[in-house]
Scaffold this motif. Structure first.
Motif, mmCIF file in Angstrom:
data_model
loop_
_atom_site.group_PDB
_atom_site.id
_atom_site.type_symbol
_atom_site.label_atom_id
_atom_site.label_comp_id
_atom_site.label_asym_id
_atom_site.label_seq_id
_atom_site.Cartn_x
_atom_site.Cartn_y
_atom_site.Cartn_z
ATOM 1 N N GLU A 1 -3.704 10.879 0.524
ATOM 2 C CA GLU A 1 -3.530 12.271 0.918
ATOM 3 C C GLU A 1 -3.870 13.191 -0.251
ATOM 4 N N SER A 2 -4.387 14.352 0.069
ATOM 5 C CA SER A 2 -4.699 15.342 -0.942
ATOM 6 C C SER A 2 -3.411 15.878 -1.533
ATOM 7 N N ILE A 3 -3.438 16.175 -2.814
ATOM 8 C CA ILE A 3 -2.247 16.684 -3.463
ATOM 9 C C ILE A 3 -2.181 18.205 -3.448
ATOM 10 N N HIS A 4 -3.194 18.825 -2.885
ATOM 11 C CA HIS A 4 -3.233 20.298 -2.804
ATOM 12 C C HIS A 4 -3.402 20.744 -1.377
ATOM 13 N N GLU B 1 -7.132 10.013 -11.600
ATOM 14 C CA GLU B 1 -6.866 11.219 -10.812
ATOM 15 C C GLU B 1 -5.797 12.018 -11.536
ATOM 16 N N TYR B 2 -6.012 13.311 -11.659
ATOM 17 C CA TYR B 2 -5.105 14.182 -12.397
ATOM 18 C C TYR B 2 -4.347 15.105 -11.454
ATOM 19 N N PRO B 3 -3.185 15.603 -11.890
ATOM 20 C CA PRO B 3 -2.353 16.464 -11.040
ATOM 21 C C PRO B 3 -3.086 17.693 -10.490
ATOM 22 N N GLY B 4 -4.032 18.221 -11.232
ATOM 23 C CA GLY B 4 -4.778 19.387 -10.768
ATOM 24 C C GLY B 4 -5.797 19.077 -9.692
ATOM 25 N N GLY B 5 -5.989 17.782 -9.397
ATOM 26 C CA GLY B 5 -6.921 17.381 -8.351
ATOM 27 C C GLY B 5 -8.206 16.764 -8.859
ATOM 28 N N ALA B 6 -8.491 16.901 -10.156
ATOM 29 C CA ALA B 6 -9.715 16.334 -10.715
ATOM 30 C C ALA B 6 -9.641 14.807 -10.705
ATOM 31 N N ILE B 7 -10.790 14.192 -10.469
ATOM 32 C CA ILE B 7 -10.912 12.734 -10.567
ATOM 33 C C ILE B 7 -12.094 12.454 -11.490
ATOM 34 N N ILE C 1 0.839 -1.202 0.000
ATOM 35 C CA ILE C 1 0.000 0.000 0.000
ATOM 36 C C ILE C 1 0.872 1.250 0.000
ATOM 37 N N ASN C 2 1.897 1.260 0.816
ATOM 38 C CA ASN C 2 2.796 2.420 0.874
ATOM 39 C C ASN C 2 3.523 2.627 -0.448
ATOM 40 N N ALA C 3 3.898 1.532 -1.114
ATOM 41 C CA ALA C 3 4.561 1.641 -2.415
ATOM 42 C C ALA C 3 3.625 2.250 -3.461
ATOM 43 N N VAL C 4 2.355 1.834 -3.442
ATOM 44 C CA VAL C 4 1.383 2.380 -4.396
ATOM 45 C C VAL C 4 1.142 3.860 -4.120
ATOM 46 N N LYS C 5 1.064 4.241 -2.853
ATOM 47 C CA LYS C 5 0.862 5.652 -2.510
ATOM 48 C C LYS C 5 2.057 6.497 -2.955
ATOM 49 N N LYS C 6 3.256 5.947 -2.810
ATOM 50 C CA LYS C 6 4.453 6.661 -3.259
ATOM 51 C C LYS C 6 4.452 6.806 -4.780
ATOM 52 N N MET D 1 1.980 9.590 -5.794
ATOM 53 C CA MET D 1 2.523 10.939 -5.620
ATOM 54 C C MET D 1 3.580 11.241 -6.686
ATOM 55 N N HIS D 2 4.381 10.260 -7.029
ATOM 56 C CA HIS D 2 5.406 10.445 -8.053
ATOM 57 C C HIS D 2 4.769 10.753 -9.408
ATOM 58 N N ARG D 3 3.774 9.967 -9.793
ATOM 59 C CA ARG D 3 3.121 10.184 -11.084
ATOM 60 C C ARG D 3 2.431 11.544 -11.134
ATOM 61 N N LEU D 4 1.704 11.882 -10.084
ATOM 62 C CA LEU D 4 0.995 13.165 -10.066
ATOM 63 C C LEU D 4 1.974 14.336 -10.066
ATOM 64 N N SER D 5 3.079 14.202 -9.344
ATOM 65 C CA SER D 5 4.048 15.308 -9.273
ATOM 66 C C SER D 5 4.764 15.531 -10.601
ATOM 67 N N ARG D 6 4.843 14.513 -11.434
ATOM 68 C CA ARG D 6 5.476 14.704 -12.743
ATOM 69 C C ARG D 6 4.463 15.020 -13.847
#
Length: 86
Positions: free
Chosen positions: A83-86, A44-50, A12-17, A20-25
């Motif tokens: 976690e929220s990305i914003h 889920e998109y980097p801007g927060g939209a799902i 689960i922690n690996a998927v969460k990491k 975050m990596h995919r969204l941050s790039r």
């Protein structure tokens, strides 16, 4: 031998990491759920939209079924403990 719960926690922690990596790039992240039909998932998109989408077998595209409202997105993140990305 490690307990299953320890292995699950690491997975689960690996998927969460990865999320975050995919969204941050600037890439989207696919969220699968057993509560959806087999060909449906959330993107889920980097801007927060799902968006709820359908994957078309053999195609390279997704068909958007519904863009989640802010409250729906928040509830989905809570449900999956993301976690929220914003």
């Amino acid at each position: 031998m490690k307990k299953i719960s320890e292995i699950e926690t690491r997975g689960i922690n690996a998927v969460k990491k990865l999320r975050m990596h995919r969204l941050s790039r600037g890439d989207f992240f696919m969220i699968n759920s057993n509560s959806l039909p087999p060909d449906h998932c959330y993107l889920e998109y980097p801007g927060g939209a799902i968006k709820l989408v359908i994957y078309e077998s053999g195609a390279k595209n997704f068909t958007i079924v519904h863009e989640l409202e802010a409250e729906e997105s928040s509830n989905l993140r809570k449900r999956f403990d993301l976690e929220s990305i914003h």
